[in-house]
Design a protein around this motif. Structure first.
Motif, PDB file in Angstrom:
ATOM      1  N   LEU A 248       0.668  -1.075   0.478  1.00  0.00           N
ATOM      2  CA  LEU A 248       0.088   0.052  -0.018  1.00  0.00           C
ATOM      3  C   LEU A 248       0.727   1.108   0.217  1.00  0.00           C
ATOM      4  N   ASP A 249       1.756   0.747   0.971  1.00  0.00           N
ATOM      5  CA  ASP A 249       2.957   2.475   0.858  1.00  0.00           C
ATOM      6  C   ASP A 249       3.639   2.776  -0.774  1.00  0.00           C
ATOM      7  N   THR A 250       3.256   2.180  -1.434  1.00  0.00           N
ATOM      8  CA  THR A 250       3.821   1.890  -3.256  1.00  0.00           C
ATOM      9  C   THR A 250       2.482   2.674  -3.804  1.00  0.00           C
ATOM     10  N   LEU A 251       1.378   2.810  -3.192  1.00  0.00           N
ATOM     11  CA  LEU A 251       0.401   3.100  -4.462  1.00  0.00           C
ATOM     12  C   LEU A 251       0.407   5.286  -3.997  1.00  0.00           C
ATOM     13  N   PRO A 252       0.007   5.424  -5.086  1.00  0.00           N
ATOM     14  CA  PRO A 252      -0.092   6.413  -5.680  1.00  0.00           C
ATOM     15  C   PRO A 252      -1.231   7.437  -4.388  1.00  0.00           C
ATOM     16  N   GLU A 253      -0.247   8.533  -3.977  1.00  0.00           N
ATOM     17  CA  GLU A 253      -1.139   9.146  -2.759  1.00  0.00           C
ATOM     18  C   GLU A 253      -2.775   9.654  -3.679  1.00  0.00           C
ATOM     19  N   ASP A 254      -2.822   9.746  -4.850  1.00  0.00           N
ATOM     20  CA  ASP A 254      -3.748   9.770  -5.325  1.00  0.00           C
ATOM     21  C   ASP A 254      -4.609   8.584  -5.327  1.00  0.00           C
ATOM     22  N   VAL A 255      -4.652   7.464  -5.318  1.00  0.00           N
ATOM     23  CA  VAL A 255      -5.841   6.207  -5.703  1.00  0.00           C
ATOM     24  C   VAL A 255      -4.982   5.603  -3.561  1.00  0.00           C
ATOM     25  N   LEU A 256      -4.274   6.053  -3.414  1.00  0.00           N
ATOM     26  CA  LEU A 256      -4.506   5.253  -1.508  1.00  0.00           C
ATOM     27  C   LEU A 256      -5.496   6.042  -0.575  1.00  0.00           C
ATOM     28  N   ARG A 257      -5.189   7.310  -1.174  1.00  0.00           N
ATOM     29  CA  ARG A 257      -5.921   8.519  -0.188  1.00  0.00           C
ATOM     30  C   ARG A 257      -7.754   7.974   0.046  1.00  0.00           C
ATOM     31  N   PRO A 258      -8.285   8.479  -1.363  1.00  0.00           N
ATOM     32  CA  PRO A 258      -9.406   8.419  -1.711  1.00  0.00           C
ATOM     33  C   PRO A 258     -10.496   7.107  -0.906  1.00  0.00           C
ATOM     34  N   CYS A 259      -9.327   5.923  -1.389  1.00  0.00           N
ATOM     35  CA  CYS A 259      -9.614   4.298  -1.030  1.00  0.00           C
ATOM     36  C   CYS A 259      -9.718   3.934  -0.050  1.00  0.00           C
ATOM     37  N   TRP A 260      -8.416   4.836   1.179  1.00  0.00           N
ATOM     38  CA  TRP A 260      -8.484   4.394   2.235  1.00  0.00           C
ATOM     39  C   TRP A 260      -9.799   5.114   3.321  1.00  0.00           C
ATOM     40  N   ALA A 261     -10.169   6.624   2.801  1.00  0.00           N
ATOM     41  CA  ALA A 261     -10.993   7.570   3.325  1.00  0.00           C
ATOM     42  C   ALA A 261     -12.742   6.624   3.249  1.00  0.00           C
ATOM     43  N   HIS A 262     -12.402   5.680   2.174  1.00  0.00           N
ATOM     44  CA  HIS A 262     -13.864   5.272   2.057  1.00  0.00           C
ATOM     45  C   HIS A 262     -14.569   3.837   2.802  1.00  0.00           C
ATOM     46  N   MET A 263     -12.939   3.628   3.151  1.00  0.00           N
ATOM     47  CA  MET A 263     -12.763   2.044   3.860  1.00  0.00           C
ATOM     48  C   MET A 263     -13.282   2.538   5.793  1.00  0.00           C
ATOM     49  N   SER A 264     -12.781   3.530   5.659  1.00  0.00           N
ATOM     50  CA  SER A 264     -11.795   4.444   7.381  1.00  0.00           C
ATOM     51  C   SER A 264     -13.851   4.724   7.591  1.00  0.00           C
ATOM     52  N   LEU A 265     -14.664   4.970   7.276  1.00  0.00           N
ATOM     53  CA  LEU A 265     -15.924   6.193   6.702  1.00  0.00           C
ATOM     54  C   LEU A 265     -16.582   4.452   6.750  1.00  0.00           C
ATOM     55  N   ARG A 266     -17.313   3.568   5.465  1.00  0.00           N
ATOM     56  CA  ARG A 266     -17.199   2.102   5.582  1.00  0.00           C
ATOM     57  C   ARG A 266     -16.812   1.237   7.995  1.00  0.00           C
ATOM     58  N   MET A 267     -16.146   1.285   7.722  1.00  0.00           N
ATOM     59  CA  MET A 267     -16.113   0.071   9.026  1.00  0.00           C
ATOM     60  C   MET A 267     -16.461   0.998   9.772  1.00  0.00           C
ATOM     61  N   THR A 268     -15.562   2.279  10.731  1.00  0.00           N
ATOM     62  CA  THR A 268     -15.659   2.685  11.593  1.00  0.00           C
ATOM     63  C   THR A 268     -17.680   3.141  11.618  1.00  0.00           C
ATOM     64  N   ASP A 269     -18.345   3.261  10.878  1.00  0.00           N
ATOM     65  CA  ASP A 269     -19.989   4.398  10.825  1.00  0.00           C
ATOM     66  C   ASP A 269     -19.863   2.985  11.122  1.00  0.00           C
ATOM     67  N   TRP A 270     -20.227   1.515  10.081  1.00  0.00           N
ATOM     68  CA  TRP A 270     -20.707   0.638  11.098  1.00  0.00           C
ATOM     69  C   TRP A 270     -20.799  -0.223  12.031  1.00  0.00           C
ATOM     70  N   ALA A 271     -19.249   0.239  12.704  1.00  0.00           N
ATOM     71  CA  ALA A 271     -18.707  -0.488  14.203  1.00  0.00           C
ATOM     72  C   ALA A 271     -19.869   0.118  14.897  1.00  0.00           C
ATOM     73  N   VAL A 272     -20.034   1.477  14.751  1.00  0.00           N
ATOM     74  CA  VAL A 272     -20.213   2.626  15.630  1.00  0.00           C
ATOM     75  C   VAL A 272     -22.405   2.236  15.858  1.00  0.00           C
ATOM     76  N   ARG A 273     -22.654   1.811  14.541  1.00  0.00           N
ATOM     77  CA  ARG A 273     -23.993   1.246  14.554  1.00  0.00           C
ATOM     78  C   ARG A 273     -23.883  -0.051  15.143  1.00  0.00           C
ATOM     79  N   HIS A 274     -22.852  -0.911  14.835  1.00  0.00           N
ATOM     80  CA  HIS A 274     -23.884  -2.157  15.249  1.00  0.00           C
ATOM     81  C   HIS A 274     -22.196  -3.046  15.723  1.00  0.00           C
TER      82      HIS A 274
END
Length: 291
Positions: A248-274
């Motif tokens: 993951l460290d080798t991925l371009p920032e414009d790929v890694l950052r939005p993908c990481w942001a999506h998964m961060s939102l997906r998992m933290t939101d789900w964790a908060v609710r469930h």
């Protein structure tokens, strides 16, 4: 997906029976429900056809068959043409407000953990997804939901209201969304839920990848971020997570950052609710590592 069925709740028992009755009325095919698929999935059950072969019955409330045919089912057809171990769809039917799918039962079961050989195979499968949807503008791009709510997941408000820490993370996620397109670029196959629980294996060899319900077009490296979040759920063999982090460290920032942001939102939101409160902190810690 060959482990023994667990006991169903009453609601789980009723749903597949109603749906197989609807399949029989529409097609004349009588499917026999054998039990739920493992892993606590309410929306998947084992069924047997009149000729004796077994399949997986799945249902998607609120879905439209034409949308699935344009997206996930089209993606799976492309994958199977290339020899990728993706289950075939044997029957697809609109039943009122739900889509019923009967899919091929592939051999194997999900591994408890992902060892180094399993990681190698997962990375090879992911690499095989690159470029497969070139010339297929009809297949929808994968949305990221960084500035607006997703359809039942990737909800912003639960994270904002959870705590100051959650609100700060949600603000960073929206900031990433403001700096990047709302959908994934690229013409690769994206699974959307590519973690080791959706890999099937027999004697250590991967035999299939399942649960393509959210598949679409975009950058296949998105699935590597999903895999990283999947490995965070439980302790893995030494070195496996480190290897994936190095990649993951080798991925371009414009790929890694939005993908990481999506998964961060997906998992933290789900964790908060469930999930219990201590598990919310577990996912917040991972999300903050790259945001």
């Amino acid at each position: 997906m060959t482990s023994a069925p667990r006991q169903w709740t009453r609601a789980e028992r009723l749903a597949p029976d109603r749906l197989t009755a609807a399949v029989h009325r529409a097609t004349g095919v009588r499917l026999v429900v054998e039990g739920p698929c493992p892993g606590g999935q309410v929306g998947a059950a084992y069924v047997r056809w009149p000729d004796g072969h077994r399949s997986v019955l799945k249902w998607r409330p609120g879905a439209r068959l034409d949308e699935l045919r344009a997206g996930p089912l089209a993606v799976c057809a492309v994958l199977r043409e290339r020899g990728y171990p993706c289950p075939s769809t044997e029957l697809a039917l609109q039943v009122d407000g739900a889509v019923v799918l009967v899919q091929e039962l592939l051999p194997g079961a999900p591994p408890d953990v992902l060892d180094h050989d399993g990681l190698d195979r997962a990375l090879a499968l992911n690499a095989a997804q690159a470029g497969l949807l070139a010339g297929r503008p009809d297949v929808p791009r994968v949305p990221l939901y960084l500035r607006e709510d997703g359809p039942g997941y990737c909800l912003h408000d639960p994270l904002r209201r959870h705590s100051g820490r959650g609100a700060a993370l949600e603000e960073r996620i929206r900031s990433v969304g403001a700096a990047h397109p709302p959908v994934l670029a690229g013409d690769d196959v994206v699974h959307l839920d590519f973690h080791h629980g959706n890999l099937l294996a027999v004697d250590g060899s991967v035999t299939g990848v399942v649960d393509w319900d959210g598949a679409g077009r975009g950058d296949h490296r998105f699935d590597l971020v999903t895999l990283r979040f999947g490995l965070h759920a439980e302790e893995q063999p030494p070195g496996v997570v480190g290897r994936l982090d190095e990649l993951l460290d080798t991925l371009p920032e414009d790929v890694l950052r939005p993908c990481w942001a999506h998964m961060s939102l997906r998992m933290t939101d789900w964790a908060v609710r469930h999930f219990p409160p201590e598990q919310v902190e577990h996912w917040l810690e991972l999300a903050e590592q790259r945001l």
